[in-house]
Design a protein around this motif. Sequence first.
Motif, mmCIF file in Angstrom:
data_model
loop_
_atom_site.group_PDB
_atom_site.id
_atom_site.type_symbol
_atom_site.label_atom_id
_atom_site.label_comp_id
_atom_site.label_asym_id
_atom_site.label_seq_id
_atom_site.Cartn_x
_atom_site.Cartn_y
_atom_site.Cartn_z
ATOM 1 N N VAL A 272 0.864 -1.180 0.000
ATOM 2 C CA VAL A 272 0.000 0.000 0.000
ATOM 3 C C VAL A 272 0.903 1.233 0.000
ATOM 4 O O VAL A 272 1.775 1.373 0.869
ATOM 5 N N ILE A 273 0.743 2.104 -0.964
ATOM 6 C CA ILE A 273 1.494 3.368 -1.013
ATOM 7 C C ILE A 273 0.526 4.493 -1.315
ATOM 8 O O ILE A 273 -0.538 4.266 -1.935
ATOM 9 N N GLY A 274 0.875 5.716 -0.851
ATOM 10 C CA GLY A 274 -0.009 6.844 -1.117
ATOM 11 C C GLY A 274 0.368 8.066 -0.303
ATOM 12 O O GLY A 274 1.431 8.126 0.338
ATOM 13 N N LEU A 275 -0.521 9.036 -0.346
ATOM 14 C CA LEU A 275 -0.340 10.297 0.358
ATOM 15 C C LEU A 275 -1.553 10.571 1.224
ATOM 16 O O LEU A 275 -2.682 10.166 0.884
ATOM 17 N N ARG A 276 -1.318 11.249 2.298
ATOM 18 C CA ARG A 276 -2.424 11.732 3.124
ATOM 19 C C ARG A 276 -2.041 13.102 3.671
ATOM 20 O O ARG A 276 -0.869 13.380 3.931
ATOM 21 N N GLY A 277 -3.028 13.967 3.825
ATOM 22 C CA GLY A 277 -2.690 15.330 4.207
ATOM 23 C C GLY A 277 -3.763 16.003 5.040
ATOM 24 O O GLY A 277 -4.889 15.504 5.169
ATOM 25 N N GLU A 278 -3.357 17.154 5.598
ATOM 26 C CA GLU A 278 -4.248 17.936 6.461
ATOM 27 C C GLU A 278 -3.749 19.366 6.486
ATOM 28 O O GLU A 278 -2.538 19.606 6.486
ATOM 29 N N LEU A 279 -4.666 20.335 6.490
ATOM 30 C CA LEU A 279 -4.280 21.742 6.534
ATOM 31 C C LEU A 279 -5.384 22.540 7.215
ATOM 32 O O LEU A 279 -6.486 22.660 6.673
ATOM 33 N N PRO A 280 -5.108 23.099 8.433
ATOM 34 C CA PRO A 280 -6.082 24.025 9.034
ATOM 35 C C PRO A 280 -6.201 25.271 8.152
ATOM 36 O O PRO A 280 -5.195 25.867 7.758
ATOM 37 N N LEU A 281 -7.408 25.666 7.854
ATOM 38 C CA LEU A 281 -7.590 26.762 6.898
ATOM 39 C C LEU A 281 -7.110 28.096 7.470
ATOM 40 O O LEU A 281 -6.477 28.885 6.764
ATOM 41 N N GLN A 282 -7.411 28.375 8.723
ATOM 42 C CA GLN A 282 -6.983 29.666 9.292
ATOM 43 C C GLN A 282 -5.505 29.663 9.723
ATOM 44 O O GLN A 282 -4.865 30.697 9.721
ATOM 45 N N ARG A 283 -5.000 28.512 10.128
ATOM 46 C CA ARG A 283 -3.619 28.372 10.608
ATOM 47 C C ARG A 283 -3.284 29.385 11.702
ATOM 48 O O ARG A 283 -2.202 29.967 11.756
ATOM 49 N N ARG A 284 -4.226 29.608 12.601
ATOM 50 C CA ARG A 284 -4.029 30.608 13.653
ATOM 51 C C ARG A 284 -2.979 30.182 14.670
ATOM 52 O O ARG A 284 -2.266 31.014 15.218
ATOM 53 N N LYS A 285 -2.874 28.889 14.936
ATOM 54 C CA LYS A 285 -1.886 28.430 15.907
ATOM 55 C C LYS A 285 -0.481 28.784 15.437
ATOM 56 O O LYS A 285 0.337 29.321 16.197
ATOM 57 N N ALA A 286 -0.185 28.488 14.166
ATOM 58 C CA ALA A 286 1.150 28.777 13.640
ATOM 59 C C ALA A 286 1.392 30.273 13.550
ATOM 60 O O ALA A 286 2.466 30.769 13.926
ATOM 61 N N ARG A 287 0.401 31.026 13.050
ATOM 62 C CA ARG A 287 0.588 32.473 12.907
ATOM 63 C C ARG A 287 0.743 33.156 14.264
ATOM 64 O O ARG A 287 1.556 34.080 14.438
ATOM 65 N N GLY A 288 -0.026 32.689 15.248
ATOM 66 C CA GLY A 288 0.099 33.265 16.585
ATOM 67 C C GLY A 288 1.453 32.961 17.215
ATOM 68 O O GLY A 288 2.038 33.807 17.897
ATOM 69 N N LYS A 289 1.955 31.725 16.965
ATOM 70 C CA LYS A 289 3.262 31.362 17.505
ATOM 71 C C LYS A 289 4.372 32.185 16.867
ATOM 72 O O LYS A 289 5.326 32.606 17.547
ATOM 73 N N ILE A 290 4.259 32.452 15.578
ATOM 74 C CA ILE A 290 5.263 33.293 14.903
ATOM 75 C C ILE A 290 5.257 34.693 15.491
ATOM 76 O O ILE A 290 6.311 35.278 15.772
ATOM 77 N N GLN A 291 4.074 35.234 15.695
ATOM 78 C CA GLN A 291 3.967 36.578 16.261
ATOM 79 C C GLN A 291 4.548 36.620 17.672
ATOM 80 O O GLN A 291 5.290 37.547 18.030
ATOM 81 N N SER A 292 4.234 35.614 18.473
ATOM 82 C CA SER A 292 4.706 35.587 19.855
ATOM 83 C C SER A 292 6.228 35.444 19.934
ATOM 84 O O SER A 292 6.902 36.178 20.651
ATOM 85 N N THR A 293 6.774 34.496 19.185
ATOM 86 C CA THR A 293 8.222 34.266 19.246
ATOM 87 C C THR A 293 8.994 35.440 18.661
ATOM 88 O O THR A 293 10.079 35.781 19.162
ATOM 89 N N SER A 294 8.472 36.060 17.627
ATOM 90 C CA SER A 294 9.155 37.230 17.054
ATOM 91 C C SER A 294 9.228 38.360 18.073
ATOM 92 O O SER A 294 10.247 39.050 18.190
ATOM 93 N N SER A 295 8.147 38.549 18.813
ATOM 94 C CA SER A 295 8.144 39.593 19.842
ATOM 95 C C SER A 295 9.148 39.267 20.944
ATOM 96 O O SER A 295 9.873 40.151 21.419
ATOM 97 N N LYS A 296 9.209 38.008 21.355
ATOM 98 C CA LYS A 296 10.168 37.620 22.395
ATOM 99 C C LYS A 296 11.606 37.858 21.933
ATOM 100 O O LYS A 296 12.451 38.325 22.701
ATOM 101 N N ILE A 297 11.886 37.526 20.683
ATOM 102 C CA ILE A 297 13.241 37.731 20.160
ATOM 103 C C ILE A 297 13.592 39.207 20.142
ATOM 104 O O ILE A 297 14.710 39.607 20.500
ATOM 105 N N ASN A 298 12.637 40.045 19.724
ATOM 106 C CA ASN A 298 12.880 41.491 19.722
ATOM 107 C C ASN A 298 13.144 42.008 21.131
ATOM 108 O O ASN A 298 14.032 42.854 21.343
ATOM 109 N N GLN A 299 12.382 41.509 22.097
ATOM 110 C CA GLN A 299 12.602 41.929 23.478
ATOM 111 C C GLN A 299 13.994 41.528 23.969
ATOM 112 O O GLN A 299 14.693 42.322 24.605
#
Length: 517
Positions: A359-386
């Motif tokens: 058996v071979i193939g692909l399977r996938g998933e994508l949250p449409l809003q991707r808020r978790k990733a975008r929020g984490k980027i915003q948070s970590t970028s702010s911490k780095i700036n601080q």
Amino acid sequence: MVLWLILPTVVCCQPLFAQTVEGPVAPIETLGPGVVNVMPQRLGVADVIASVYASYPEIVQARQRRTQASGDWLAAQGAFDTKLNAHTLSEPTGYYENYRHGIGLARQNWWGGYVSAGYRIGRGDFQPWYKERQTDEGGEFKLAFVQPLLQGRAIDANRVAVFQASLQRSAVEPEIQQALLEISREATAAYWDWVAAGAMVQAQQELLELARERGRKFEAGFQAGKFAEIDVLLNKQLIAERTALTIEAQRKFLQTGFKLSLYLRGDGGNPLVPPADWLPDRFPRIQPLDDNDFATDLAAALSRRPEIRLLELQIQGIQWDRRLAYNQQQPQVDFVAEASQDMGFRATSSDDKDQFELVIGLRGELPLQRRKARGKIQSTSSKINQLNEKLRLSRDKIATNLQITYSDLRLSAQLVDQAETALRLALETLQRYRFAYEQGKIDLIYLNLLETKANEAELKLVKTQQAWFENLSRMQTVLGLDPLDQAMLLSELPPSERIGPGHLPEPQVPNDPPAVE
């Protein structure tokens, strides 16, 4: 070359107290519990710092971080452990009686994938909807593989945990160094407090001995009818006042000894109160500060100071979190492959288990809003700036403190010179007025004022020397130099040749003493 790299060698110390106080004032002695009798020696600043390195609880605690950080790193590596799994399941009652057993190995690979291999056997009667549980008589071998193609391929949470644990291991040595710098500076200050307090006791004892010696002469002169009783009474008053000052100086000396015992520790790491006969005879010789290239010294300090390294490591740790967040914005697309082969006699009349299966193939998933990733980027970028701003401020503070310590060290050396000059002049003045007193041109009250003034100048010289060595310790801390190395170099300095407690010049009658009205 700078001062702390060119210190000369050879040191010689003598007992500090050449005389003790008579009467109600006892000689200084250690009152702390648990002090054992030891051979007399002179306690140097290197002895105190060596004790801090060996036994101070906060340093011992900081070193335990090595084991802790190594354990955390090992735990993070555990995500990639090979796992042994097994099962045995039976349905001995009911219409469908069957028995299933299996064993296998599985492992998360470094690139985010998952590999498993195993063997299973299923015998008996199975529900038509669970026919995949049945195997041929020899059982089934299976191999499976899952590999992320986008999210989780370049980076994933398990690898971030390993990287961050590795950064924590790298941070252990700067943390130990930071603790050593801070505590050694405190220990050095406590040591010079103790040395200065001992010198001040000596100065008060010398002042008291002047009054006592004069009192013995007054008593003999009064008995012979050469002195009035008022002079005897006034001198007794001076003895009482100076005795009180000596007791107060001894009290402060004992306090500094108790404080020093926090850093000076004996067998078993227990606090050791240093006895008075461990006091050095004099301060070490003060060395002039060479003209240094400030930019070079600052660059060296920034490269050595542990605060800078710790902030840089902290930024790197958060950068890994941000990289993971950017990766988690991508779709989760996994390549899946599974191969299996049954062995032995067929289990069914249709022989549907005998063929090799893939058996071979692909399977996938994508949250449409991707808020978790975008929020984490915003948070970590702010911490780095601080943290970048905090890093910039730390560098500015080091530069400012280095300028301050350079200035303080140079000016405090000038203060020592001026204090010694003031003491020499005070002693010369006292010497001339003492001659005038013996000639009957001034009274005892005025002579007492001059003796007190000379004593104050003597104490001032002690304090200025103490300040110079404390400023030197602060400068070495700002530069991030190893405290034990610096303390050993400092202990090799020859003793100072300046006058002071225990080393005052012998009184001499002036060749042509001026008239004093």
